[in-house]
Design a protein around this motif. Structure first.
Motif, mmCIF file in Angstrom:
data_model
loop_
_atom_site.group_PDB
_atom_site.id
_atom_site.type_symbol
_atom_site.label_atom_id
_atom_site.label_comp_id
_atom_site.label_asym_id
_atom_site.label_seq_id
_atom_site.Cartn_x
_atom_site.Cartn_y
_atom_site.Cartn_z
ATOM 1 N N GLU A 1 -4.247 2.178 -8.701
ATOM 2 C CA GLU A 1 -3.927 3.478 -8.107
ATOM 3 C C GLU A 1 -5.111 4.422 -8.283
ATOM 4 N N ILE B 1 0.864 -1.183 0.000
ATOM 5 C CA ILE B 1 0.000 0.000 0.000
ATOM 6 C C ILE B 1 0.899 1.231 0.000
ATOM 7 N N TYR B 2 0.646 2.160 -0.897
ATOM 8 C CA TYR B 2 1.509 3.333 -1.021
ATOM 9 C C TYR B 2 0.686 4.556 -1.402
ATOM 10 N N GLY B 3 1.307 5.699 -1.365
ATOM 11 C CA GLY B 3 0.657 6.926 -1.797
ATOM 12 C C GLY B 3 1.117 8.119 -0.995
ATOM 13 N N SER C 1 -3.124 14.250 -4.353
ATOM 14 C CA SER C 1 -3.006 13.124 -3.424
ATOM 15 C C SER C 1 -3.523 11.837 -4.057
ATOM 16 N N ARG C 2 -3.022 10.698 -3.559
ATOM 17 C CA ARG C 2 -3.379 9.412 -4.162
ATOM 18 C C ARG C 2 -3.138 8.271 -3.190
ATOM 19 N N ILE C 3 -3.754 7.125 -3.506
ATOM 20 C CA ILE C 3 -3.495 5.888 -2.775
ATOM 21 C C ILE C 3 -3.427 4.756 -3.793
#
Length: 395
Positions: free
Chosen positions: A81, A26-28, A60-62
């Motif tokens: 994403e 999980i990133y962002g 912003s993002r995940i």
């Protein structure tokens, strides 16, 4: 004994799912700030955007990504994403677009150590990935993801950049510092040509080549949108009454082509220099071809955890326009002054000031947090400007 076996079975029910999903990452990041913005200069007060204070989201993002080892140096890879677009106002931006799942680079594919990666889905073009704002090593977009970002199809620079839907991509391994990429976006609408009545094929092809040698980064790219035309004596995609969406407008044989070159170097003492040049040709609805270029120079200096960035870019005159049209009216320019300070490996403070100056028929806008003076568009001749501060937290 039975109690011990039952306990082992129950424990295994919790262990197995964890092991099965251990490769998922999980990133962002969350990034936002407060800024003062306006867009004036059009000469008509009702078509200007008066000065105001805005709370903004800085792209912003995940994301979720993972892989499975298939053996022989080959992996199955995937990524989902999503944009956290305008989280500060409930996930809907000023154009009324809502953040939804999988809006950003989302794909499934294969990664082989010798052949490279093949991706299938919705992903940045090779033109953008290797020779534009998505190439972080190149770094020509000095305040990427903020309001001061100046790379985008409606901005001053990087007007050929695109996230391509219904697409397939290939990226090579790095060979002695070189990496090659190619993208093919397929036209599933296949609209009818307005003149011939035949079906169009508004596909998109993109190539990118990047080279890295220590602190030196070089790149070049090519991008073409087929069966796509612009309005006469403009650089704006034609959208007739029968043509939806505008990027597949039913103009067979009318293409838009873009080329770029870029380079950057970062010295051991923290000084960064970079440059970008892009050239575009636009086939017109009524025949003929107009041309336009853009360029940018960028500078930066690191001071420990702090960094100062400066950039200046221009969108050139529209060339080969018809009689009675002044190509200089389509020129625009932008300057950017920004800085960042890393509080930790994941938390950063940022500040910026930027201004776009549009000539009479130009409407270049911010790539992120664009200004709309009428409806969901910026009236030509208005000059967007903003200065603000913010914070970014990566995860």
């Amino acid at each position: 004994m039975q109690k011990k076996n039952l306990a082992a079975i129950v424990a295994s029910l919790f262990i197995v799912p964890v092991a099965a999903h251990a490769d998922v990452t999980i990133y962002g990041f969350m990034s936002g700030g407060i800024e003062s913005a306006k867009a004036t200069g059009n000469g008509t007060a009702s078509k200007e955007y008066s000065s105001r204070t805005r709370v903004v989201d800085h792209n912003s993002r995940i994301g979720f990504k993972g892989w499975e080892d298939l053996g022989g140096g080959t992996k199955a890879i995937w990524q989902v994403e999503s944009s956290l677009r305008n989280f500060e106002q409930g996930g809907t931006n000023d154009a009324g677009q809502s953040a939804t799942f999988g809006t950003r680079n989302t794909f499934i594919g294969i990664d082989n150590a010798d052949f490279g990666k093949i991706l299938l889905g919705n992903n940045d073009s090779a033109y953008k990935t290797l020779s534009g704002s998505s190439n972080s090593a190149l770094g020509v977009d000095v305040m990427v993801n903020t309001t001061a970002d100046n790379f985008g199809k409606s901005s001053v620079n990087g007007r050929g950049e695109e996230r391509v839907k219904n697409s397939i991509h290939w990226y090579s391994p790095k060979w002695s510092g070189f990496q090659l990429g190619a993208s093919w976006g397929m036209d599933e609408a296949r609209l009818q040509d307005n003149t011939s009545g035949s079906s169009t094929d508004a596909k998109r092809l993109s190539l990118g080549l990047a080279y890295n040698w220590g602190a030196l980064n070089l790149s070049t790219g090519w991008d073409r949108r087929y069966d796509t035309a612009v309005k006469a004596n403009t650089n704006s995609i034609y959208d007739g009454s029968k043509n939806t969406p505008a990027d597949a407008n039913g103009s067979s044989g009318k293409n838009v082509s873009l080329y770029n070159i870029a380079g950057s170097y970062k010295f051991d003492f923290g000084t960064y220099v970079g440059g970008y040049y892009e050239w575009a040709t636009y086939d017109q609805v009524g025949g003929g071809q107009v041309k336009q270029d853009d360029w940018q120079i960028a500078l930066g200096q690191d001071f420990g955890a702090a960094s100062i960035k400066l950039a200046y870019g221009q969108l050139g005159a529209l060339k080969n326009v018809g009689a009675g049209v002044n190509g200089d009216d389509f020129k625009a320019k932008q300057w950017i002054l920004g800085g960042t300070y890393n509080l930790s490996k994941s938390t950063q403070l940022l500040a910026y000031a930027t201004k776009i100056t549009n000539n009479a028929k130009a409407s270049a806008n911010f790539a992120n947090n664009p200004i709309y003076s009428t409806g969901t568009s910026l009236d030509a001749g208005n000059d967007p400007q903003a200065f603000g501060i913010g914070m970014k937290v990566s995860f």
